[in-house]
Each structure stands twice: as C-alpha cells, then as structure tokens.
Write a protein that holds these residues in place. Structure first.
Motif, PDB file in Angstrom:
ATOM      1  N   ILE A  60       0.833  -1.381  -0.428  1.00 52.67           N
ATOM      2  CA  ILE A  60       0.459   0.383   0.180  1.00 52.67           C
ATOM      3  C   ILE A  60       1.115   1.504  -0.085  1.00 52.67           C
ATOM      4  O   ILE A  60       0.063   2.560  -0.613  1.00 52.67           O
ATOM      5  CB  ILE A  60      -1.237  -0.007   0.689  1.00 52.67           C
ATOM      6  CG1 ILE A  60      -2.024  -1.259   1.211  1.00 52.67           C
ATOM      7  CG2 ILE A  60      -2.024   1.205   0.891  1.00 52.67           C
ATOM      8  CD1 ILE A  60      -2.727  -1.344   1.974  1.00 52.67           C
ATOM      9  N   SER A  61       2.111   0.901   0.921  1.00 50.31           N
ATOM     10  CA  SER A  61       3.043   2.221   0.982  1.00 50.31           C
ATOM     11  C   SER A  61       3.412   2.905  -0.730  1.00 50.31           C
ATOM     12  O   SER A  61       4.685   3.824  -0.830  1.00 50.31           O
ATOM     13  CB  SER A  61       4.419   2.617   1.898  1.00 50.31           C
ATOM     14  OG  SER A  61       3.156   2.220   3.714  1.00 50.31           O
ATOM     15  N   LEU A  62       3.878   1.265  -1.118  1.00 52.79           N
ATOM     16  CA  LEU A  62       4.851   1.577  -2.121  1.00 52.79           C
ATOM     17  C   LEU A  62       3.362   1.888  -3.690  1.00 52.79           C
ATOM     18  O   LEU A  62       3.667   2.953  -4.906  1.00 52.79           O
ATOM     19  CB  LEU A  62       5.619   0.362  -3.090  1.00 52.79           C
ATOM     20  CG  LEU A  62       6.514   0.036  -1.661  1.00 52.79           C
ATOM     21  CD1 LEU A  62       7.327  -1.563  -2.503  1.00 52.79           C
ATOM     22  CD2 LEU A  62       7.700   0.771  -2.085  1.00 52.79           C
ATOM     23  N   LYS A  63       2.533   0.738  -3.841  1.00 54.58           N
ATOM     24  CA  LYS A  63       1.148   1.201  -5.072  1.00 54.58           C
ATOM     25  C   LYS A  63       0.007   1.081  -4.495  1.00 54.58           C
ATOM     26  O   LYS A  63      -0.950   1.563  -5.560  1.00 54.58           O
ATOM     27  CB  LYS A  63       2.160   0.304  -5.479  1.00 54.58           C
ATOM     28  CG  LYS A  63       2.668  -0.455  -5.737  1.00 54.58           C
ATOM     29  CD  LYS A  63       2.848  -1.540  -7.072  1.00 54.58           C
ATOM     30  CE  LYS A  63       2.619  -3.078  -6.392  1.00 54.58           C
ATOM     31  NZ  LYS A  63       2.560  -4.132  -7.498  1.00 54.58           N
ATOM     32  N   GLY A  64      -0.525   1.930  -3.109  1.00 53.84           N
ATOM     33  CA  GLY A  64      -1.919   1.960  -3.242  1.00 53.84           C
ATOM     34  C   GLY A  64      -2.548   0.374  -2.841  1.00 53.84           C
ATOM     35  O   GLY A  64      -2.123  -0.147  -3.293  1.00 53.84           O
ATOM     36  N   PRO A 713      -5.201   6.419  -2.530  1.00 54.30           N
ATOM     37  CA  PRO A 713      -6.266   5.450  -2.899  1.00 54.30           C
ATOM     38  C   PRO A 713      -6.327   5.515  -3.760  1.00 54.30           C
ATOM     39  O   PRO A 713      -5.984   5.869  -4.904  1.00 54.30           O
ATOM     40  CB  PRO A 713      -7.238   6.196  -2.728  1.00 54.30           C
ATOM     41  CG  PRO A 713      -6.498   7.753  -2.335  1.00 54.30           C
ATOM     42  CD  PRO A 713      -5.116   7.954  -2.798  1.00 54.30           C
ATOM     43  N   SER A 714      -7.286   3.761  -5.259  1.00 53.37           N
ATOM     44  CA  SER A 714      -7.210   3.946  -6.173  1.00 53.37           C
ATOM     45  C   SER A 714      -8.664   4.494  -6.909  1.00 53.37           C
ATOM     46  O   SER A 714      -9.450   3.999  -7.692  1.00 53.37           O
ATOM     47  CB  SER A 714      -7.160   2.490  -6.087  1.00 53.37           C
ATOM     48  OG  SER A 714      -8.154   1.581  -6.021  1.00 53.37           O
ATOM     49  N   LEU A 734      -4.857  12.485  -9.095  1.00 55.30           N
ATOM     50  CA  LEU A 734      -4.129  12.260 -10.231  1.00 55.30           C
ATOM     51  C   LEU A 734      -2.693  11.733 -10.082  1.00 55.30           C
ATOM     52  O   LEU A 734      -1.377  11.543 -10.485  1.00 55.30           O
ATOM     53  CB  LEU A 734      -3.799  12.629 -11.746  1.00 55.30           C
ATOM     54  CG  LEU A 734      -5.828  12.237 -12.110  1.00 55.30           C
ATOM     55  CD1 LEU A 734      -5.799  13.419 -13.148  1.00 55.30           C
ATOM     56  CD2 LEU A 734      -5.606  11.312 -12.005  1.00 55.30           C
ATOM     57  N   ASP A 735      -2.215  13.374  -9.225  1.00 57.28           N
ATOM     58  CA  ASP A 735      -0.092  13.546  -8.685  1.00 57.28           C
ATOM     59  C   ASP A 735       0.167  12.434  -8.059  1.00 57.28           C
ATOM     60  O   ASP A 735       0.755  11.666  -8.226  1.00 57.28           O
ATOM     61  CB  ASP A 735      -0.246  14.338  -8.465  1.00 57.28           C
ATOM     62  CG  ASP A 735      -0.400  15.872  -9.143  1.00 57.28           C
ATOM     63  OD1 ASP A 735      -0.065  17.479  -9.663  1.00 57.28           O
ATOM     64  OD2 ASP A 735      -0.674  15.092 -10.752  1.00 57.28           O
ATOM     65  N   GLN A 736      -1.052  12.524  -7.015  1.00 58.33           N
ATOM     66  CA  GLN A 736      -0.748  11.481  -5.817  1.00 58.33           C
ATOM     67  C   GLN A 736      -1.058   9.776  -6.109  1.00 58.33           C
ATOM     68  O   GLN A 736       0.403   8.918  -6.047  1.00 58.33           O
ATOM     69  CB  GLN A 736      -1.705  11.339  -4.913  1.00 58.33           C
ATOM     70  CG  GLN A 736      -1.699  10.597  -3.519  1.00 58.33           C
ATOM     71  CD  GLN A 736      -1.983  11.055  -2.712  1.00 58.33           C
ATOM     72  OE1 GLN A 736      -2.824  10.988  -2.685  1.00 58.33           O
ATOM     73  NE2 GLN A 736      -1.844  10.321  -1.205  1.00 58.33           N
ATOM     74  N   ALA A 737      -1.562   9.806  -7.550  1.00 53.12           N
ATOM     75  CA  ALA A 737      -1.617   8.471  -7.807  1.00 53.12           C
ATOM     76  C   ALA A 737      -0.655   8.117  -8.922  1.00 53.12           C
ATOM     77  O   ALA A 737      -0.250   6.471  -9.208  1.00 53.12           O
ATOM     78  CB  ALA A 737      -3.466   8.362  -8.756  1.00 53.12           C
ATOM     79  N   LEU A 742       0.243   3.695  -9.416  1.00 53.82           N
ATOM     80  CA  LEU A 742      -1.037   3.126  -9.690  1.00 53.82           C
ATOM     81  C   LEU A 742      -1.261   3.177 -10.973  1.00 53.82           C
ATOM     82  O   LEU A 742      -0.681   3.395 -11.869  1.00 53.82           O
ATOM     83  CB  LEU A 742      -2.711   3.689  -9.262  1.00 53.82           C
ATOM     84  CG  LEU A 742      -2.481   3.896  -8.054  1.00 53.82           C
ATOM     85  CD1 LEU A 742      -3.593   4.616  -7.396  1.00 53.82           C
ATOM     86  CD2 LEU A 742      -2.490   3.077  -7.045  1.00 53.82           C
ATOM     87  N   PRO A 743      -1.320   1.201 -11.870  1.00 58.28           N
ATOM     88  CA  PRO A 743      -1.626   1.443 -13.318  1.00 58.28           C
ATOM     89  C   PRO A 743      -2.402   1.989 -13.354  1.00 58.28           C
ATOM     90  O   PRO A 743      -3.405   2.377 -14.677  1.00 58.28           O
ATOM     91  CB  PRO A 743      -2.008  -0.268 -12.676  1.00 58.28           C
ATOM     92  CG  PRO A 743      -2.558  -0.505 -11.731  1.00 58.28           C
ATOM     93  CD  PRO A 743      -2.021   0.539 -10.661  1.00 58.28           C
ATOM     94  N   THR A 744      -4.329   2.197 -12.298  1.00 60.50           N
ATOM     95  CA  THR A 744      -5.231   2.603 -12.738  1.00 60.50           C
ATOM     96  C   THR A 744      -6.045   3.124 -11.729  1.00 60.50           C
ATOM     97  O   THR A 744      -6.006   2.543 -10.951  1.00 60.50           O
ATOM     98  CB  THR A 744      -6.572   1.318 -13.410  1.00 60.50           C
ATOM     99  OG1 THR A 744      -6.814   0.537 -12.230  1.00 60.50           O
ATOM    100  CG2 THR A 744      -5.744   0.813 -14.557  1.00 60.50           C
ATOM    101  N   ALA A 745      -7.163   3.294 -11.559  1.00 63.14           N
ATOM    102  CA  ALA A 745      -7.691   4.547 -11.239  1.00 63.14           C
ATOM    103  C   ALA A 745      -9.342   4.638 -11.772  1.00 63.14           C
ATOM    104  O   ALA A 745      -9.443   4.548 -13.164  1.00 63.14           O
ATOM    105  CB  ALA A 745      -6.859   6.208 -10.578  1.00 63.14           C
TER     106      ALA A 745
END
Length: 790
Positions: A60-64, A713-714, A734-737, A742-745
């Motif tokens: 979660i810390s690395l990729k959400g 968060p995704s 979007l910046d945080q993702a 993250l691959p998708t949101a």
C-alpha cells in the motif's frame, strides 16, 4: 473454543475490533470472513498472518491498494451452467466482473513487482480476458443484449427495424387520412401487446376494421390494429420470436464457455476474498497507526506505550506494561476510574489482536506471547432473573477459569474478591492467585484490598502496580506505575468533595493501626516517587535548556565569526584600494622620472632611479601579500582521475567551489564560480570527486522516502462538488496516484446532468500522465464513473 473463552472475547471487545476490520474490507464475503476471525494459538501461524499484514502495508505504501470492487460469488451460477443450464445476463455480467477484478489484481501485483509472502495469492489468480470481453461485448446490461453478440442477431434486429418502419409508414397513412380523422382519439401510432395499433374513440370503434388489443381504463379509447397492418405485425412478431431464440442461444453458448472455466473462476473468487481480508488488516493498521509485534511462546509480553484501540486516539493515554519475565503476576491497585480496568483490557485485547494477525497500536519493540486461552473475569454480571449477586456472578466465572487455566493461559481478574466480606474476599483472592500460579498461568488482577498489596510485596514472582491519581485535582493521570502499590485515596477524595471533617476523622479512628501505618507508608512512598519524578523532570528541563543555550551560543559565535570575516574582508578591500592608488601614483612618478632621465642622459642617475623604482615595487608587493588572508596548507589525497567538464572543483587561493564548464586546449579550465566565469590553471584547483555523487545520492534517498510515505487510494469520489472543486481535487488525486505508480484509477462523478463528467474528461485530456480513459461498464458504475489508465 470453550464457551468461557468466547465470553472472554466479548468482554475484551474483540468483536468490536473485528467490526472495524470488516469496515475496511470491500466485498461482502471478505467482510464476513473478517467478522469470523478467531485468535490462533500456534505461534508460527500467528507470525505468518502478521507477515501478510506487514507485506500488504508495504505494498500500500508503494503502490496503493488494489482495486477489489466487483468481487462476486458466482459459484451457484457456475454449478448450474456446468449442469447444462443457461445463465441470465445478470449472472454472466457478474462472472465478467469477477474476471475483471482478478485481472486487475494480477496486473497490480505484476506492475513494479515487489517480492513478498503475498505472491502465492497473486500467482493463484488466472486472467481470462477472452471470456471477460466476450461477455462484456455481448451483454450491455441485465436487460439488453448487444447487436454485436452475433452476426445473426444483428441481421434479425436490422430486419425488425425495417419491418417496424414499414408498419409505421402504413399506419401513418391511416391516421393521416381525412376519412378516419373523426374516429381517432389522437393521430398517433402506439404499441399494445407487442403490436402496432392506433387509438380509436369507443363510439367509432366499428368505423376502422381491425383487431382490438386493449381498452383504456376509462373505456373511452380502443386500441385497434387496422386490418392492413395485421400481416405486417405478424411478420414483425415472427422476427421478434427469432430474436428471442437467438438471444437464448447466445446466453447458452456464453454459459457453456463460463462452465468450461468453472474451477479457475471459483479459485479466483477464493483468492480475491483472501486478498481483500489481508489488505483490510493492512488498512486497519494504517488507521490505528499500529505496528507488527514480536511473537513469543514463553508467556512473556511487553507493551510499550500501548493504546486501547477503541478509545478516541485524541484522548487515550498510552500505558507501558510487561509480564512474564521476572514476575508472572501483576496486581494493579488504585482508585476507581483510575484506568485499572482499561489496563487489563489493553493487555488482553492487544494479545488477541496479535493472535488474529492484526497489528497492535503500540510502539516498536513491543511483543506478546501466544496463549491457548485468554480468560477474563471483567465487569459486573449480577442478574435478578438468575438470582445472582455481584459476588456470585464473578465467582461463577472464576470457577470456570480455575477449571480451565494452565501453563498456556493468560488470566485477567478485575476487582478480584470484591462483593463480599473484605477479609474473606482478600483471602480468597490470594488463594485463587496461588492456584493459578501453580497451574503456570500468567495473571493480571486489579484490587482495592491492602492484603493483596502486602501479598504482592512479600511473594516472589508477584509485583504491585498502580494507576496514578492526582488527589489535588481529583483526576486520574492513567499512568501505570509498575513496582509501586496504589492507594484508594477514599479519605482524601471524600475530603476534597466536601464531606464533613468529623465523619472523616471518625472513619480514620475506625481503621486499624496496622492499616493506617501501611497507608502512611504508601503515602510516603508516593510522595518520594513524585519528588523523584519532579526532580527528574526538572533535570530534563535543565538539560533541554542547556542544549538550547548551547545552540544559541554556537549560532551567536558563528554570527560573530561571520561578521569578523566580513570586517576583515572589507579592511583588505580598502587597503587594496589604497595600494592600487599608491601603485598608480608610483607608476606616474616612474614615467615622469623616465622622461627626466631621457632628458638628462645621466646614466648614473638613471641607474639610481631604476633601483629606487624596484625597491618601491617590492614594498608595494610585500604590503599586498601581508593583506592577503593566510590559509593553512591541508594535506589532501591526489585525485584518482583528470578533471572533466561538469565536475566540481575548489579554488585553492579563494577557498570557494566552482563548476568546470570546459577544459581548454592549453590545459587551463574555464570555471563558473557564482555569477562569474573565470580561467584557472590546474595547480590552482582541486577536484572534489564525491561532491556530485553525494548530491545525487541525497536526492535519490529523499525521493525514495517521499514515495514510501505515499499510500494513494485507487478511487476518487467527486459527487457533490462543483466543476472547480472537482478539477482541483482531481489534479491532486492524479499526482498522488501517479507517484504511487498505480496502473489504473476509478473516478466517480455520477450521472446527473453530465456537467461534472465533461469537466473531468476535459481535464484528463490535458494531463500527459494519462495513457487512456473510458466510461465504466456494468459492475464498475457505468456512465457514473471514468476508468483512468496511467
């Protein structure tokens, strides 16, 4: 698991923690799995569960968090399809949704892959994009099959549209005819029972020959299918029957394909539910600011600054407690509402949480042991219906605890021996503690009895502890003090609350001399402890003041040194200016002397002039050298390589740094020092080889720390915002993702008027971080959401 153990779990409020855990899960099945969690007794299994939780926290810390919305239990549908049954469009869409989630989670694991103990779950997931897209393409919603489902269906529907158009044209001639205008209720064509009809006034129903299909509620309008449209409507009906049969064939075909992948789909469901439950534990850990405790099997536990997870984190007071090392029994005393029961519950609840694979809200270095049972007698269970007094209710629990406790038990007694004669209650409490200790159990108990305080002081392996209470303010501090017996402070509290002094004195007289002496000793110990605490705080305050004073002194000295250097530099500049003026004056004098010598042709005199001129120049040079600041020679290692463009060097004469812009053909260097460009010889500079490397390394480490702290968060919910607020929130999301890779949101903007959707998609087109975006399909939120791919 015994009934007593289950009751102890309820008393320690583990069920409330599991509800918090369930709230972090996404799917209904994972929520139920979270509520059904029970403590493990095997230490290796507990370590495995905690390792999973920590691994999920790291991911979660690395990729959400992975996107887990859309997990559906399709087992019954697949079983029916496997038996040859045909599934409904809704059932097939749920299968496609499960396949889409499985594919997304597998992609989450494979993107920027990080090896962890969760890989076994990710490896078990099977992607089946073919079947997923086959269903999604063929079925638009639970009520609609797409034309693209088959070429035959597309052809049938094309003929249906043509036939419907022909019927409408035919009936349009009827309703446009002046001969029938008087008979028609309205000049429109409508549909009843799947056939095209026209509305006719009831009194004129015989004026238009045809078939009656419906009558209005008032009876004033008859819906008649004119005879000239009957054959055309029959042909339309035949086409509609063919359409339905083709849809049934398509559904049967898709059901058979789904049945062929029954096992992988069901395995995906099991793995996704397990992954959902694991990430729920991780999200709860972030919410509680918890950590992974150490797990032991020797009965020892130590909680550092532990916080009860059900008390508001803004007001909860951390407690530090240990048990099982140099003592196996902790007797906690102190006044009511002082925090004794909370301490007891914190010990039991955090032990149970760790055994469930949950991180605990405590500081690093905390550890617990696994127990076969955590047995608690906490709270008042008196019952009028069952004729149970407070003492009887406690004793019924204690009888069961005594029967079950052993060397693998943690026993928690609240107000042990209370509710009966104090002398008998204290004696019974000591006997119970002795029995449980002989059985090997670890014990924590609360009490008000002075006899138990003495028992703890005299018995090896039993230690007093107290919850601190401020008599001046009549408020507890909730601090747990191990090794110090507590006082009930009944007289002091009563006096502060205004009870008559005579009554308090009479009460003091009734207390035995031994009890008074004991309480007096406790009072003196408490005063000495508070004095020591005060002295410790004062020493710490003085230490901090000294550190601050030193820091201010160092800063002041550095400022003075800086000012002194400035003054010296200014003085050197002024002196240099004076010398330059003198040099210019001397040069003018030299020129004048040279002209005189030329005129006089006096060789001897010219020789004297030259000597005086040389002496004057030497004096000026010596004065200039004395003004230059002296630098101590420092022995430096020889650089391992030649200077290159882009290197950082030190100017030896000035002591400042510069950047190498270019290496000239004659071996000199062109340098950038601040705003100045200068040329220097190789012997005038020293190569700083590690300067750039250290700077880059610091930047990399800083970036890594920043990325580790991002837990994006995704999903973003913009509903209720106006366009301006939504675009600002979208940019930040979007910046945080993007930073979290993250691959998708998933962006939720709702359906509504479409204004918010247009604003979101317009912003996404301007963002270079976005690879593509699309509206959601069934199971994702359809037109109410936009799916973004980075």
């Amino acid at each position: 698991m015994s009934q007593l153990y289950e009751k102890s779990l309820q008393k320690l409020e583990l069920d409330a923690i599991l509800e918090l855990l369930a709230a972090q899960a996404v799917s209904d099945a994972a929520k139920e799995a979270c509520r059904a969690v029970r403590p493990e007794t095997d230490a290796d299994e507990v370590r495995r569960l905690l390792e999973q939780t920590s691994a999920a926290c790291h991911l979660i810390s690395l990729k959400g968090s992975p996107s887990l919305g859309g997990i559906r239990d399709v087992g019954e549908s697949l079983d029916r399809a496997d038996r040859g049954g045909s599934l409904s469009p809704g059932e097939l869409l749920r299968i496609a949704s499960s396949l889409r989630v499985a594919r997304g989670v597998k992609s989450y694991a494979e993107t920027d892959a990080v090896s962890s103990c969760l890989d076994v779950y990710f490896w078990e997931l099977t992607s089946n994009k073919y079947l997923e897209e086959r269903i999604s393409t063929a079925i638009l919603s639970e009520e609609e099959i797409a034309d693209a489902a088959s070429a035959e269906l597309a052809d049938i529907r094309r003929h249906i549209r043509l036939q419907s158009s022909k019927i409408r044209e035919s009936l349009q001639k009827v309703i446009s005819s002046p001969a029938y205008s008087r008979a028609l209720r309205e000049p429109i064509v409508t549909i009843r029972s799947g056939r095209f009809v026209v509305p006719v006034k009831s009194e004129c129903k015989n004026d238009i020959p045809g078939l009656v299909h419906d009558v209005s509620a008032s009876g004033g309008t008859f819906f008649i299918e004119p005879m000239q449209a009957v054959n055309a409507n029959n042909e339309l009906r035949e086409l509609q029957i063919k359409e339905q049969k083709e849809i049934e064939r398509i559904l049967a075909e898709l059901s058979a394909e789904a049945a062929a992948y029954k096992e992988p789909i069901q395995q995906n469901y099991r793995m996704l539910v397990a992954i959902d439950a694991i990430f729920a534990r991780a999200k709860l850990s972030f919410t509680m600011k918890a950590m992974e405790p150490g797990i032991r099997t020797d009965g020892r536990l130590e909680l550092k600054h532990a916080r009860h997870p059900l008390i508001d984190k803004r007001v909860v007071v951390p407690v530090s407690v240990r048990l099982g090392d140099d003592f196996d029994t902790l007797v906690v005393t102190g006044p009511n509402t002082g925090g004794k029961t909370v301490t007891l519950k914190t010990i039991g609840l955090l032990t149970l949480m760790a055994e469930c694979g949950l991180h605990i809200p405590a500081d690093d270095g905390s550890f617990v042991s696994t127990f076969d049972a955590v047995l608690a007698d906490i709270g008042d269970e008196q019952s009028i219906e069952q004729s149970l007094s407070t003492f009887s209710a406690h004793m019924r629990n204690i009888v069961e605890i005594v029967a079950q406790c052993d060397g693998r038990s943690l026993v928690l007694f609240d107000e042990l021996g209370a509710g009966t004669d104090p002398a008998e209650g204290a004696a019974l409490a000591m006997a119970l503690i002795d029995f449980c200790r002989k059985a090997g159990a670890k014990i924590a108990a609360t009490t008000h009895y002075a006899e138990l305080k003495l028992y703890a002081m005299r018995t090896p392996g039993v230690v007093n502890a107290s919850c601190e209470f401020d008599v001046q303010t009549l408020k507890p501090t909730y601090r747990l003090l191990i090794g110090v017996p507590g006082r009930s402070n009944a007289f002091a509290i009563s006096q502060r609350l205004g009870l008559d002094e005579g009554i308090i004195q009479r009460a003091r007289d009734l207390v035995s001399e031994n009890d008074l002496n004991f309480e007096e000793v406790l009072s003196q110990l408490e005063q000495q402890r508070q004095q020591m605490e005060q002295a410790k705080r004062e020493a710490e305050r003085l230490r901090l003041e000294m550190e601050q004073t030193k820091q201010r002194s160092d800063a002041y000295y550095a400022e003075i040194q800086k000012e002194r250097d400035k003054a010296a530099e200014k003085a050197r500049a002024e002196a240099q200016s004076i010398i330059d003026d003198a040099r210019r004056t001397a040069n003018a004098a030299y020129e004048e002397l040279r002209q005189l010598r030329k005129q006089l042709h006096d060789v001897a005199d010219a020789q004297g002039i030259n000597e005086r001129q040389a002496a004057l120049r030497r004096s000026l040079n010596e004065a200039e050298n004395r003004l230059s600041p002296k630098r101590e020679a420092v022995e430096r290692p020889k650089p391992s390589r030649e200077v290159r463009a882009g290197d950082t060097v030190e100017l030896l004469k000035l002591g400042s740094k510069a950047t190498v812009l270019a290496v000239n053909k004659d071996g000199t260097y062109q340098l950038q020092a601040g705003i100045m460009k200068i040329t220097a010889k190789p012997e005038e500079v020293y190569l700083l080889e590690h300067e750039q490397q250290q700077s880059v390394q610091k930047f990399i480490e800083k970036t890594r720390r920043e990325l580790r702290n991002v837990a994006a968060p995704s999903e973003l919910d913009l509903r209720g915002m106006d366009s301006v607020e939504a675009v600002a929130a979208l940019d930040q999301f979007l910046d945080q993702a993007f930073l979290s890779k993250l691959p998708t949101a998933r962006i939720i903007h709702g359906k509504g008027t479409g204004v918010l959707r247009k604003a979101v998609q317009a912003r996404l087109r301007q963002n270079r971080q976005i690879k593509s975006f699309r509206l959601g399909v069934f199971g994702e939120g359809e037109d109410g959401v936009t799916i973004v791919e980075f």
